[in-house]
Design a protein around this motif. Structure first.
Motif, short mmCIF file in Angstrom:
data_model
loop_
_atom_site.label_atom_id
_atom_site.label_comp_id
_atom_site.label_asym_id
_atom_site.label_seq_id
_atom_site.Cartn_x
_atom_site.Cartn_y
_atom_site.Cartn_z
N ASP A 173 0.55 -0.88 -0.26
CA ASP A 173 -0.21 -0.07 0.25
C ASP A 173 1.14 1.30 0.18
N VAL A 174 0.38 2.76 -1.22
CA VAL A 174 1.25 3.50 -0.86
C VAL A 174 0.57 4.68 -0.66
N TYR A 175 0.98 5.54 -0.01
CA TYR A 175 0.01 6.65 0.77
C TYR A 175 1.22 7.72 0.18
N LEU A 176 0.50 8.37 -0.89
CA LEU A 176 1.38 9.07 -1.86
C LEU A 176 1.19 10.63 -0.96
N MET A 177 1.51 11.39 -0.13
CA MET A 177 1.43 12.55 0.80
C MET A 177 2.23 13.91 0.38
N ALA A 178 3.25 13.26 -0.86
CA ALA A 178 4.15 14.88 -1.21
C ALA A 178 2.76 15.66 -2.19
N ALA A 179 3.03 16.96 -2.19
CA ALA A 179 2.03 17.50 -2.78
C ALA A 179 2.71 19.32 -2.38
N MET A 180 2.54 19.67 -3.63
CA MET A 180 3.05 21.40 -3.33
C MET A 180 1.48 22.10 -2.85
N LEU A 181 0.77 23.18 -1.88
CA LEU A 181 0.16 23.61 -1.42
C LEU A 181 -0.71 24.94 -2.10
N SER A 182 -1.84 24.62 -1.86
CA SER A 182 -2.55 26.39 -2.66
C SER A 182 -1.57 27.26 -3.05
N ALA A 183 -1.16 27.58 -2.06
CA ALA A 183 0.05 29.12 -1.64
C ALA A 183 1.22 29.19 -2.47
N THR A 184 1.97 28.13 -2.27
CA THR A 184 2.91 27.91 -2.96
C THR A 184 3.02 27.45 -4.69
N ALA A 185 2.09 26.89 -4.62
CA ALA A 185 1.75 26.53 -5.90
C ALA A 185 1.33 27.76 -6.93
N GLU A 186 1.09 29.11 -6.20
CA GLU A 186 0.81 29.98 -7.54
C GLU A 186 1.81 31.05 -7.21
N LYS A 187 3.05 30.32 -6.29
CA LYS A 187 4.15 31.17 -7.17
C LYS A 187 5.21 30.25 -7.96
N PHE A 188 5.23 29.56 -7.60
CA PHE A 188 5.80 27.92 -8.78
C PHE A 188 5.42 27.11 -9.17
#
Ligand code: AKB
Length: 315
Positions: free
Chosen positions: A71-86
């Motif tokens: 089983d894999v839990y993929l929890m890595a992500a760039m969230l909303s505010a940072t993703a607007e910058k990059f």
């Protein structure tokens, strides 16, 4: 039991608590934590840890084979505010990491995937109150577009290749163990730290910005419950709506003032206001309740008490 779990992004806000919870439930050696950096001592010391880049397919595959991961839990992500910058960085991280685990499952190297979606899949044209499971979805942020696209791909991989992927749309998550990073709902964690430390807080959202939120214990319960539910109960293979509580900065302030009467909030909205304004205020999660028995348990005042009690020693 054959189950062996890999958590990718284990050192983040959700990953840290999820790892500790799963180690408690299934045994320390059954849960392999991984991230691009090391995390909290409790996480590092309680079981296996691997440095792993969620963008590197070969490295993920190597860890999956070496530990015989199911089983894999993929929890890595760039969230909303940072993703607007990059924007491109956010898109690449959020999409490539998802394709890597979907393809590992398609090739039968793993059995089951948890991938988190978010209330960010909704946009300004979505009904804001009691937002239904199926409704208008026109997200206006990079993060929201990546989550909505991810949902479509999850359903596609389920229907086309039989990949057992499960997902929920997290609201803003609040916890005391690990800080969030780069989200629009992060104020609801920071406010507790600042209330204890400085007795005042400058909020980057305005007083009336109501958003769906949830205490971390409820979020972890939802995450593990959907993964452990019998396959036939999971009728939605994009992502389930999930509801905990809804409040605005004024209401969380009132809840904190019950414990710290001198606490003061002031408002200096920034670019995150527009992101928050595009999201729902409350969520209808009846399908998750009906299909796999989801129910949130922790209210705003209960959460405030838990947060202040546990953070008190720090300040
Ligand atoms: C964010 O604010 O970006 C996240 C989310 C709602 O998914 N907490």
């Amino acid at each position: 039991m054959k189950k062996r779990i890999l958590i990718i992004g284990a050192c983040g806000q959700i990953g840290t608590e999820l790892t500790l919870y799963l180690r408690e439930k299934f045994g320390n050696h059954k849960v392999i934590a991984s991230d691009i950096r090391e995390g909290e001592a409790e996480l590092m010391q309680s079981g296996p840890f691997e440095i792993l880049d969620a963008m590197n397919y070969d490295a993920i595959q190597e860890v999956v084979i070496r530990y015989e991961i199911t089983d894999v839990y993929l929890m890595a992500a760039m969230l909303s505010a940072t993703a607007e910058k990059f924007p491109m960085k956010g898109w690449n991280l959020n999409m490539n990491s998802l394709f890597h685990v979907l393809n590992l499952a398609k090739d039968k190297k793993i059995e089951k995937i948890f991938w988190p979606s978010s209330i960010a899949v909704f946009g300004p044209t979505t009904p804001k109150i009691d937002t239904p499971q199926r409704t208008v979805m026109e997200p206006s942020t990079v993060y929201g577009i990546s989550k909505q696209t991810g949902e479509r791909w999850c359903e596609y991989y389920f229907k086309r290749y039989g990949v057992d992927v499960r997902s929920v749309r997290y609201p803003g998550l609040i916890s005391y163990k690990t800080l969030p990073g780069g989200g629009t709902t992060d104020y609801a964690v920071d406010i507790y730290h600042k209330a204890l430390k400085h007795k005042k807080y400058i909020c980057f959202l305005n007083a009336e910005t109501t958003l769906p939120m949830m205490f971390m214990d409820d979020a972890i319960k939802a995450t593990v419950n959907i993964m452990e539910a019998n396959t036939e109960k999971i009728k939605t293979r994009n992502a389930y709506n999930l509801s905990g509580m809804s409040f605005n900065p004024e209401e969380i302030t009132a809840s904190i003032k019950k414990h710290i009467p001198e606490f003061k909030i002031s408002y200096e909205p920034d670019f995150r206001q527009a992101i928050a304004d595009s999201w729902p205020q409350s969520i209808d999660d009846s399908e998750a309740r009906d299909d796999w028995g989801w129910k949130s348990e922790i209210s705003l005042d209960e959460m405030t008490e838990i947060m202040l009690t546990n953070l008190n020693d720090k300040y």
